[in-house]
Design an enzyme around this catalytic site. Structure first.
Site, PDB file in Angstrom:
ATOM      1  N   CYS A 341       0.898  -1.240   0.130  1.00  0.00           N
ATOM      2  CA  CYS A 341       0.265   0.054  -0.055  1.00  0.00           C
ATOM      3  C   CYS A 341       0.592   1.474  -0.055  1.00  0.00           C
ATOM      4  O   CYS A 341       1.721   1.454  -1.056  1.00  0.00           O
ATOM      5  CB  CYS A 341      -1.068   0.169   1.043  1.00  0.00           C
ATOM      6  SG  CYS A 341      -2.191   0.984   0.484  1.00  0.00           S
ATOM      7  N   HIS A 425      -3.924  -5.179   0.942  1.00  0.00           N
ATOM      8  CA  HIS A 425      -3.628  -5.794   2.062  1.00  0.00           C
ATOM      9  C   HIS A 425      -4.096  -6.768   2.601  1.00  0.00           C
ATOM     10  O   HIS A 425      -4.267  -7.482   1.241  1.00  0.00           O
ATOM     11  CB  HIS A 425      -4.481  -4.470   2.708  1.00  0.00           C
ATOM     12  CG  HIS A 425      -3.472  -3.610   3.663  1.00  0.00           C
ATOM     13  ND1 HIS A 425      -2.668  -2.932   3.955  1.00  0.00           N
ATOM     14  CD2 HIS A 425      -4.707  -2.852   3.385  1.00  0.00           C
ATOM     15  CE1 HIS A 425      -2.426  -1.606   3.896  1.00  0.00           C
ATOM     16  NE2 HIS A 425      -4.008  -1.586   3.846  1.00  0.00           N
TER      17      HIS A 425
END
Length: 508
Positions: A341, A425
């Site tokens: 991310c 994630h």
């Protein structure tokens, strides 16, 4: 059964999240249809529900304890800190803007009470029981007027309150008494009693104190939970993680191969979803450390640059500490680096940020052919894909939009040599993909490490949740808890004024 309970705590980190999960797992094993609820959560560890709503990971974990699918109703207000004084406000799973703490407590919070109560009422109309988690301490008297997560929600919804205290910190009796004594008579009437958490030793030595506490407050203790390692799953607050010498809870089992694999996680400011590395730590022979110095990368077989709520700030931090130079050098040498991310964004060529930091064009580390532009809308998805020949599931939570200009495709990002980047994630929780990835890391690092073919992250999580349920079933007064959830706080509980007669320091 039809009822509810609020699990409050004498402090932050008293154990409210895990106690709530334990009660939920105990109830569902009794055949009760139960759901978790936290009116307002402050956390950088979040999750995306199937309907595309962002909620705290703790509530997602508690929903798993209940064996139900998490929804936005379970955490209607999520605050994601962007610094010491401001947070992004996420309402019913969607961001609605940035707000200072003063602005939030100055009026916005109280206007959210109706939304919170509606969500709780909907859950209570659907489930047999709703186990609510408080935040911080219910005795934060400076915030009581605008409280919607502790006694504010308990009073409006008529919920009995169980106060949890962490005895491992010390001062638990003073904390229990002080918490009750600082509350108004109306709030005190809902405080049914106490639960001692993280006790080490002989419970019989504690019993005289528990008897005195009951004499002083008129309230019983509903159980003494023993200290257990490895139960702090899906912690809420990445801001409070200890950096120096921190090792993520991991299996003590020896590696399957001849070598261990060392993973260093850069503990960037405003670190988010650091729980991504739990799946690595679950592998026998994988040692995960959080680091904040360049020299700590030297012996790492894999370096993870995790997510962050402040990509530009984290980039500056990496450069200030020499970590940026070490990461660039490492990538050039073909030593494994994984960006997740915000970490993926930092590894790119540049970041164009007029949303989060409002710093405009900021150079990245330049090790991946990626350009990032921050968009006002937040991406909240649950993607499914394939990488390294294995099925992968994940979830995305980001404002940054990545334009991938080259390299080998890797999930939504790319790979160049042994440097990998993705927004996904939770991808390492996919067992087959995690094993394939670790095999690549081991080969690149020259380690004779072999991932365990038997490690199932989902099964390990279920085992942890069952251990929480066992703690409640074996060490709490479950008959009394059942009555409390079903019938509410006992009537006639005495008011305990500060400095009451018979307490230390009282006059008269």
């Amino acid at each position: 059964m039809s009822g509810g309970l609020l699990v409050a705590g004498t402090t932050s980190d008293a154990g409210k999240s895990v106690v709530t999960a334990g009660i939920c797992r105990w109830l569902v094993r009794q055949g009760v249809k139960v759901a978790p609820f936290k009116a307002q959560n402050m956390s950088l560890n979040s999750f995306v529900t199937k309907e595309g709503a962002e909620i705290g990971r703790a509530q997602a974990m508690q929903a798993q304890a209940c064996r139900v699918e998490p929804t936005a109703l379970m955490n209607p207000v999520l605050l994601k800190p962007g610094g010491e004084r401001s947070s992004q406000v996420v309402l019913l799973g969607k961001p609605v803007g940035e707000m200072s703490a003063r602005g939030y407590h100055g009026g916005r919070q109280q206007r959210l009470l109706g939304v919170v109560l509606d969500c709780l009422a909907e859950l209570r109309g659907t489930y047999d029981a709703v186990i609510c988690e408080g935040a911080g301490s219910p005795a934060e008297i400076n915030l009581r007027r605008t409280d919607i997560v502790n006694m504010g929600i308990a009073r409006n919804a008529g919920l009995p309150v169980l106060v949890v205290g962490d005895i491992d910190r010390g001062g638990v009796f003073a904390s229990f008494f002080g918490t009750v004594a600082l509350l108004s008579p109306e709030d005190q009437a809902l405080v049914a009693g106490f639960l001692v958490n993280k006790f080490r030793g002989d419970v019989s030595l504690l019993e005289p104190g528990l008897d005195m506490l009951r004499g002083l407050t008129g309230r019983p203790t509903y159980g003494v939970l023993p200290f257990r390692h490895g139960l702090g799953i899906d912690e809420e607050d990445g801001l409070r993680i200890s950096l120096r010498g921190t090792v993520r809870e991991s299996n003590v089992a020896p590696p399957v191969g001849e070598d261990v694999l060392r993973v260093a996680v850069c503990a960037v400011p405003l670190m988010s979803n650091f729980t991504d590395v739990d799946a690595l730590a679950a592998e026998p022979g994988v040692v995960v450390r959080f680091v904040d110095r360049a020299e700590e990368l030297a012996d790492a077989d894999l370096v993870v640059v995790p997510g962050t709520r402040g990509t530009v700030r984290a980039l500056e931090w990496l450069r200030e500490r020499g970590l940026a130079e070490a990461l660039v050098r490492r990538a050039a040498e073909g030593r494994p680096v994984l960006g997740l991310c915000g970490g993926f964004q930092m590894l790119g060529e540049h970041v164009e940020d007029d949303v989060e930091s409002r710093r405009g064009h900021v150079p990245g580390l330049g090790v991946l052919p990626v350009r990032v532009r921050f968009a006002p809308e937040k991406t909240l998805t649950r993607p499914v894909g394939e990488a390294l020949g294995e099925r992968v599931e994940g979830y995305e939570i980001h404002h940054g939009v990545a334009e991938v200009l080259g390299g080998e495709p890797f999930l939504d990002g790319c790979r160049v040599g042994q440097t990998w980047g993705t927004h996904w994630h939770g991808s390492l929780e996919s067992d087959g993909f995690r094993r394939a990835f670790l095999r690549e890391v081991a080969t690149a690092s020259g380690r004779r490490f072999v991932p365990s073919p038997d490690t199932s992250f989902a099964a390990l999580r279920e085992e942890q949740l069952d251990r929480l349920g066992d703690l409640i079933e074996e060490h709490a007064d479950t008959d009394a808890l059942w009555r409390l959830i079903e019938s509410g706080a006992p009537t006639g509980l005495p008011f305990v004024p500060p400095g009451a007669p018979g307490t230390p320091g009282a006059s008269g």
